[in-house]
Motif scaffolding. Structure first.
Motif, PDB file in Angstrom:
ATOM      1  N   LEU A  58       0.523  -1.075  -0.230  1.00 27.32           N
ATOM      2  CA  LEU A  58       0.310   0.114  -0.339  1.00 27.32           C
ATOM      3  C   LEU A  58       1.096   0.976  -0.164  1.00 27.32           C
ATOM      4  CD1 LEU A  58      -2.262  -1.913   1.052  1.00 27.32           C
ATOM      5  CD2 LEU A  58      -3.285  -0.659   1.929  1.00 27.32           C
ATOM      6  N   SER A  59       0.570   2.260  -0.899  1.00 27.46           N
ATOM      7  CA  SER A  59       0.762   3.152  -0.904  1.00 27.46           C
ATOM      8  C   SER A  59       0.947   3.924   0.860  1.00 27.46           C
ATOM      9  CB  SER A  59       0.398   4.629  -1.720  1.00 27.46           C
ATOM     10  OG  SER A  59      -0.699   4.944  -1.687  1.00 27.46           O
ATOM     11  N   LEU A  60       1.566   5.379   0.656  1.00 29.00           N
ATOM     12  CA  LEU A  60       1.480   6.043   2.485  1.00 29.00           C
ATOM     13  C   LEU A  60       0.008   6.507   2.329  1.00 29.00           C
ATOM     14  CD1 LEU A  60       4.703   8.119   2.222  1.00 29.00           C
ATOM     15  CD2 LEU A  60       4.023   6.342   3.921  1.00 29.00           C
ATOM     16  N   GLN A  61      -0.724   6.969   0.990  1.00 26.44           N
ATOM     17  CA  GLN A  61      -1.647   7.749   0.976  1.00 26.44           C
ATOM     18  C   GLN A  61      -3.043   6.668   1.289  1.00 26.44           C
ATOM     19  OE1 GLN A  61      -3.057   9.619  -2.779  1.00 26.44           O
ATOM     20  NE2 GLN A  61      -5.222  10.240  -1.883  1.00 26.44           N
ATOM     21  N   GLU A  62      -3.130   5.316   0.519  1.00 29.05           N
ATOM     22  CA  GLU A  62      -3.268   4.173   1.143  1.00 29.05           C
ATOM     23  C   GLU A  62      -3.510   3.505   2.486  1.00 29.05           C
ATOM     24  OE1 GLU A  62      -3.502   2.571  -3.504  1.00 29.05           O
ATOM     25  OE2 GLU A  62      -2.381   1.985  -1.927  1.00 29.05           O
ATOM     26  N   CYS A  63      -2.359   3.354   3.052  1.00 29.38           N
ATOM     27  CA  CYS A  63      -1.721   3.653   4.207  1.00 29.38           C
ATOM     28  C   CYS A  63      -2.412   4.627   5.434  1.00 29.38           C
ATOM     29  CB  CYS A  63      -0.936   3.776   4.687  1.00 29.38           C
ATOM     30  SG  CYS A  63       0.609   2.337   4.048  1.00 29.38           S
ATOM     31  N   GLN A  64      -3.267   5.673   5.066  1.00 27.81           N
ATOM     32  CA  GLN A  64      -4.088   6.817   5.537  1.00 27.81           C
ATOM     33  C   GLN A  64      -5.713   6.721   5.900  1.00 27.81           C
ATOM     34  OE1 GLN A  64      -2.804  10.430   6.809  1.00 27.81           O
ATOM     35  NE2 GLN A  64      -4.611   9.606   8.227  1.00 27.81           N
ATOM     36  N   ALA A  65      -5.739   5.264   4.330  1.00 25.51           N
ATOM     37  CA  ALA A  65      -6.778   5.514   4.497  1.00 25.51           C
ATOM     38  C   ALA A  65      -7.735   4.932   5.489  1.00 25.51           C
ATOM     39  CB  ALA A  65      -7.470   5.195   2.783  1.00 25.51           C
ATOM     40  N   CYS A  66      -6.407   3.704   4.913  1.00 26.18           N
ATOM     41  CA  CYS A  66      -6.885   2.388   6.534  1.00 26.18           C
ATOM     42  C   CYS A  66      -6.999   2.765   7.629  1.00 26.18           C
ATOM     43  CB  CYS A  66      -5.763   1.770   5.605  1.00 26.18           C
ATOM     44  SG  CYS A  66      -5.738   0.578   4.100  1.00 26.18           S
ATOM     45  N   LEU A  67      -5.461   3.800   8.098  1.00 27.48           N
ATOM     46  CA  LEU A  67      -6.008   3.940   9.155  1.00 27.48           C
ATOM     47  C   LEU A  67      -6.902   4.958   9.900  1.00 27.48           C
ATOM     48  CD1 LEU A  67      -1.630   4.894   9.628  1.00 27.48           C
ATOM     49  CD2 LEU A  67      -3.322   2.757  10.697  1.00 27.48           C
ATOM     50  N   ASP A  68      -7.364   5.699   8.617  1.00 29.90           N
ATOM     51  CA  ASP A  68      -8.882   6.629   9.314  1.00 29.90           C
ATOM     52  C   ASP A  68     -10.030   5.451   8.933  1.00 29.90           C
ATOM     53  OD1 ASP A  68      -7.322   8.403   9.189  1.00 29.90           O
ATOM     54  OD2 ASP A  68      -7.360   9.053   7.504  1.00 29.90           O
ATOM     55  N   GLY A  69     -10.218   4.346   8.708  1.00 31.23           N
ATOM     56  CA  GLY A  69     -11.438   3.273   8.640  1.00 31.23           C
ATOM     57  C   GLY A  69     -11.757   3.312   7.616  1.00 31.23           C
ATOM     58  N   LYS A  70     -11.001   4.147   5.942  1.00 32.65           N
ATOM     59  CA  LYS A  70     -11.985   4.506   4.988  1.00 32.65           C
ATOM     60  C   LYS A  70     -11.179   3.205   4.105  1.00 32.65           C
ATOM     61  CE  LYS A  70     -12.323   9.259   6.328  1.00 32.65           C
ATOM     62  NZ  LYS A  70     -11.991  10.581   5.277  1.00 32.65           N
ATOM     63  N   LEU A  71     -11.460   1.968   3.979  1.00 31.81           N
ATOM     64  CA  LEU A  71     -10.636   0.919   3.089  1.00 31.81           C
ATOM     65  C   LEU A  71     -11.947   0.917   1.792  1.00 31.81           C
ATOM     66  CD1 LEU A  71     -10.539  -2.081   5.722  1.00 31.81           C
ATOM     67  CD2 LEU A  71      -8.562  -0.650   4.974  1.00 31.81           C
ATOM     68  N   ASP A  72     -10.683   0.776   0.677  1.00 28.99           N
ATOM     69  CA  ASP A  72     -11.188   0.905  -0.307  1.00 28.99           C
ATOM     70  C   ASP A  72     -11.002  -0.169  -0.806  1.00 28.99           C
ATOM     71  OD1 ASP A  72     -11.728   0.365  -3.213  1.00 28.99           O
ATOM     72  OD2 ASP A  72     -11.072   2.703  -3.484  1.00 28.99           O
ATOM     73  N   HIS A  73     -11.567  -1.220  -1.216  1.00 27.21           N
ATOM     74  CA  HIS A  73     -11.116  -2.742  -1.540  1.00 27.21           C
ATOM     75  C   HIS A  73     -11.278  -3.675  -3.019  1.00 27.21           C
ATOM     76  CE1 HIS A  73     -13.544  -4.520   2.399  1.00 27.21           C
ATOM     77  NE2 HIS A  73     -13.768  -4.071   2.574  1.00 27.21           N
ATOM     78  N   ASP A  74     -11.725  -2.565  -3.812  1.00 32.13           N
ATOM     79  CA  ASP A  74     -11.479  -3.025  -4.960  1.00 32.13           C
ATOM     80  C   ASP A  74      -9.538  -2.696  -4.979  1.00 32.13           C
ATOM     81  OD1 ASP A  74     -13.530  -3.091  -6.126  1.00 32.13           O
ATOM     82  OD2 ASP A  74     -13.728  -0.199  -6.475  1.00 32.13           O
ATOM     83  N   VAL A  75      -9.274  -0.917  -4.627  1.00 37.59           N
ATOM     84  CA  VAL A  75      -8.305  -1.317  -4.194  1.00 37.59           C
ATOM     85  C   VAL A  75      -7.072  -2.059  -4.116  1.00 37.59           C
ATOM     86  CG1 VAL A  75      -5.835   0.259  -2.735  1.00 37.59           C
ATOM     87  CG2 VAL A  75      -7.655   1.961  -4.387  1.00 37.59           C
ATOM     88  N   LEU A  76      -7.427  -2.558  -2.256  1.00 38.35           N
ATOM     89  CA  LEU A  76      -7.055  -3.865  -2.255  1.00 38.35           C
ATOM     90  C   LEU A  76      -6.797  -4.960  -3.053  1.00 38.35           C
ATOM     91  CD1 LEU A  76      -8.477  -3.385   1.882  1.00 38.35           C
ATOM     92  CD2 LEU A  76      -5.684  -2.438   1.128  1.00 38.35           C
ATOM     93  N   GLY A  77      -7.764  -5.184  -3.345  1.00 40.38           N
ATOM     94  CA  GLY A  77      -8.150  -6.068  -4.445  1.00 40.38           C
ATOM     95  C   GLY A  77      -6.534  -6.255  -5.432  1.00 40.38           C
ATOM     96  N   GLN A  78      -6.793  -4.966  -6.212  1.00 37.83           N
ATOM     97  CA  GLN A  78      -5.234  -4.991  -7.159  1.00 37.83           C
ATOM     98  C   GLN A  78      -4.633  -4.858  -6.221  1.00 37.83           C
ATOM     99  OE1 GLN A  78      -6.779  -1.331  -8.246  1.00 37.83           O
ATOM    100  NE2 GLN A  78      -8.524  -1.249  -9.722  1.00 37.83           N
ATOM    101  N   ARG A  79      -4.297  -4.259  -5.515  1.00 37.25           N
ATOM    102  CA  ARG A  79      -2.805  -4.023  -4.528  1.00 37.25           C
ATOM    103  C   ARG A  79      -2.696  -5.885  -4.950  1.00 37.25           C
ATOM    104  NH1 ARG A  79      -0.336  -0.737  -6.294  1.00 37.25           N
ATOM    105  NH2 ARG A  79      -0.527   1.540  -4.577  1.00 37.25           N
ATOM    106  N   LEU A  80      -3.286  -7.125  -4.238  1.00 34.06           N
ATOM    107  CA  LEU A  80      -3.213  -8.184  -4.039  1.00 34.06           C
ATOM    108  C   LEU A  80      -3.509  -8.739  -4.804  1.00 34.06           C
ATOM    109  CD1 LEU A  80      -3.276 -10.638  -2.159  1.00 34.06           C
ATOM    110  CD2 LEU A  80      -5.705 -11.043  -2.393  1.00 34.06           C
TER     111      LEU A  80
END
Length: 389
Positions: A58-80
Motif C-alpha cells: 500500500l502507498s502512504l495515501q492508502e495507508c492513511q485511508a486504512c488507518l482512518d477506517g476508509k478501506l477501499d476494497h477495490d484498491v486492496l484487491g488490485q494490490r493483492l
C-alpha cells in the motif's frame, strides 16, 4: 513519551522520514513548552501498523485511508493481484536459480525455452557440455539437465529391449527406396537406432552404407548383427552426432533418416544435410504429422509439449521446395507403422513396470502410449522422398 529521534530509532526509520509523515498528516506530535515535539506509544504503534500496511504494497495515501477506517476494497484487491503476480515471478526466479545450482528440477524452464526459442535453447545446452544430439534428447525427452543422465539411463534400458525405436515397417522402407530414381551406390543413414532400416537397405541394395547414431551400446549390437549377416564389407556402423556430420570425401547418393530428422528440426535437416548429397542425390526421411486441423484439446496440448514443431504434410512439402528439393514422392506409413513401434513399447513398459515405478520415464511413456491410443486418423508418420536440385 518519545522525542522524535527516539521514536525514529524504535521503529527503524529516519528522523527525516517521520518529519515527512508529519507533513502528510500521518503522524502528529505534541509540541511542549520548550518547543520539542513528543510522541506517545500510540504514535509508535500507528507507525508499526503503517509499516505492516506498506509491506502489503500500500502507498502512504492508502495507508492513511486504512488507518482512518476508509478501506477501499477495490484498491486492496488490485494490490493483492499485483502482489500475487510478483510472488509468482519471484518464485519462478528462485526456482530457476536453485535449479541452475543443481538444487531442483529445470523441467518447466526447459519446456518453456524450447517452446519460445528452440535453436538458442539447444545452443545454450551445448555450452553446458552436451553434444548437439544429447541437447536434442534433453529437449525432447528428459527436459531437465540436472536429471538428464539418470533419465536417459532408464530410458535406454527400456529401449534396449526393442527392435524398433520409432514408427516404421520394412514395407515402408522398401516403398520409399523404390521411389529413388537410380540404384544408389552409397547411403548415409542418420539416426539408425538398432538398425531396422539399415538391414533392409543392405539386403535390398548393393550400396555402401554408413549407419550412424550416438548410443554406443546400441551401435555395438548393430555391428554384431552386420558381421553375423556377412555385411561387414559394405556396412559401416559409426558413432556420429547428426548435427556435426563431417563433410564426406565423396558426396552421398542417398541420405536416409527414418524418424530422426525431427531431433535437430526437419527444416534444419533439409538445409544442413543437403551439402552431403551429390547433385541429384536423394534425401529420405519420415516424420510424425498432423492429419487434421482440429485435434482434441488433450492431443493438441500433449503434442504441443512433446513435439511443438509437428505440422501438416503440405507445410513440409512447401518447406522442401523452399530448400530446393524436388518432391519425388511421399506417403502415409499407416497404422501398421505406428503399431509396429507402440505395441512392443507398450509390452516392454508393462514388463518393466515394477522396475520403472516412480520414475519420470514411466510417467512419460504412459502419456505417450495414451496419446498413441487416441491418435488414429489424427496423427501418423509420413515418408518423404526428396531429390536435390
Amino acid at each position: 513519551m518519545y522525542q522524535i529521534s527516539e521514536l525514529a530509532e524504535s521503529v527503524g526509520l529516519s528522523r527525516a522520514t517521520l518529519l515527512y509523515y508529519e507533513k502528510l498528516g500521518l503522524l502528529t506530535g505534541k509540541r511542549q513548552a520548550n518547543g520539542y515535539r513528543v510522541y506517545t506509544d500510540a504514535d509508535r504503534q500507528r507507525l508499526r501498523l503503517m509499516q505492516q500496511l506498506q509491506a502489503g504494497g500500500l502507498s502512504l495515501q492508502e495507508c492513511q485511508a486504512c488507518l482512518d477506517g476508509k478501506l477501499d476494497h477495490d484498491v486492496l484487491g488490485q494490490r493483492l493481484e499485483t502482489l500475487e503476480r510478483e510472488i509468482a515471478e519471484k518464485t519462478r526466479a528462485r526456482d530457476l536459480l536453485a535449479a541452475l545450482l543443481g538444487r531442483g528440477s529445470l523441467k518447466d524452464w526447459h519446456e518453456e525455452v524450447e517452446r519460445v526459442a528452440p535453436d538458442l535453447h539447444r545452443a545454450w545446452l551445448m555450452t553446458q557440455g552436451f553434444s548437439s544430439e544429447e541437447a536434442a534428447r534433453l529437449a525432447w525427452l528428459s527436459k531437465d539437465m540436472n536429471a538428464h543422465d539418470d533419465y536417459m539411463a532408464v530410458f535406454m534400458e527400456v529401449f534396449s529391449g526393442l527392435d524398433c525405436w520409432g514408427p516404421a515397417t520394412e514395407a515402408a522402407t522398401l516403398k520409399a527406396l523404390a521411389m529413388v530414381p537410380f540404384a544408389p551406390k552409397s547411403i548415409l543413414e542418420i539416426g539408425c537406432g538398432p538398425g531396422m532400416a539399415t538391414m533392409s537397405l543392405a539386403e535390398a541394395t548393393d550400396a555402401r552404407i554408413l549407419a550412424t547414431d550416438t548410443d554406443e551400446g546400441t551401435l555395438d549390437r548393430l555391428r554384431d548383427r552386420v558381421v553375423a549377416e556377412g555385411l561387414g564389407e559394405r556396412v559401416e556402423v559409426r558413432n556420429v552426432d547428426m548435427a556435426q556430420l563431417p563433410a564426406p570425401e565423396q558426396q552421398w547418393d542417398v541420405i536416409w533418416a527414418e524418424g530422426s530428422a525431427y531431433i535437430i528440426g526437419v527444416e534444419r535437416a533439409m538445409r544442413d544435410w543437403k551439402r552431403l548429397l551429390r547433385p541429384g542425390g536423394v534425401l529420405v526421411f519420415s516424420e510424425m504429422v498432423w492429419r487434421t486441423d482440429a485435434p482434441s484439446e488433450d492431443l493438441r496440448a500433449y503434442w504441443a509439449s512433446e513435439y511443438p514443431a509437428m505440422t501438416r504434410v503440405p507445410v513440409r512439402l512447401e518447406q522442401a521446395k523452399q530448400a530446393r528439393y524436388r518432391v519425388l514422392g511421399h506417403f502415409d506409413m499407416g497404422r501398421e507403422a505406428m503399431d509396429s513401434y507402440y505395441q512392443p513399447l507398450e509390452a516392454r513398459v508393462a514388463e518393466m513396470e515394477a522396475r520403472l515405478a516412480g520414475t519420470r520415464v514411466l510417467e512419460d511413456l504412459r502419456a505417450e502410449l495414451a496419446a498413441y491410443q487416441a491418435c488414429d486418423g489424427i496423427v501418423s508418420f509420413e515418408m518423404f522422398v526428396l531429390q536435390k536440385t
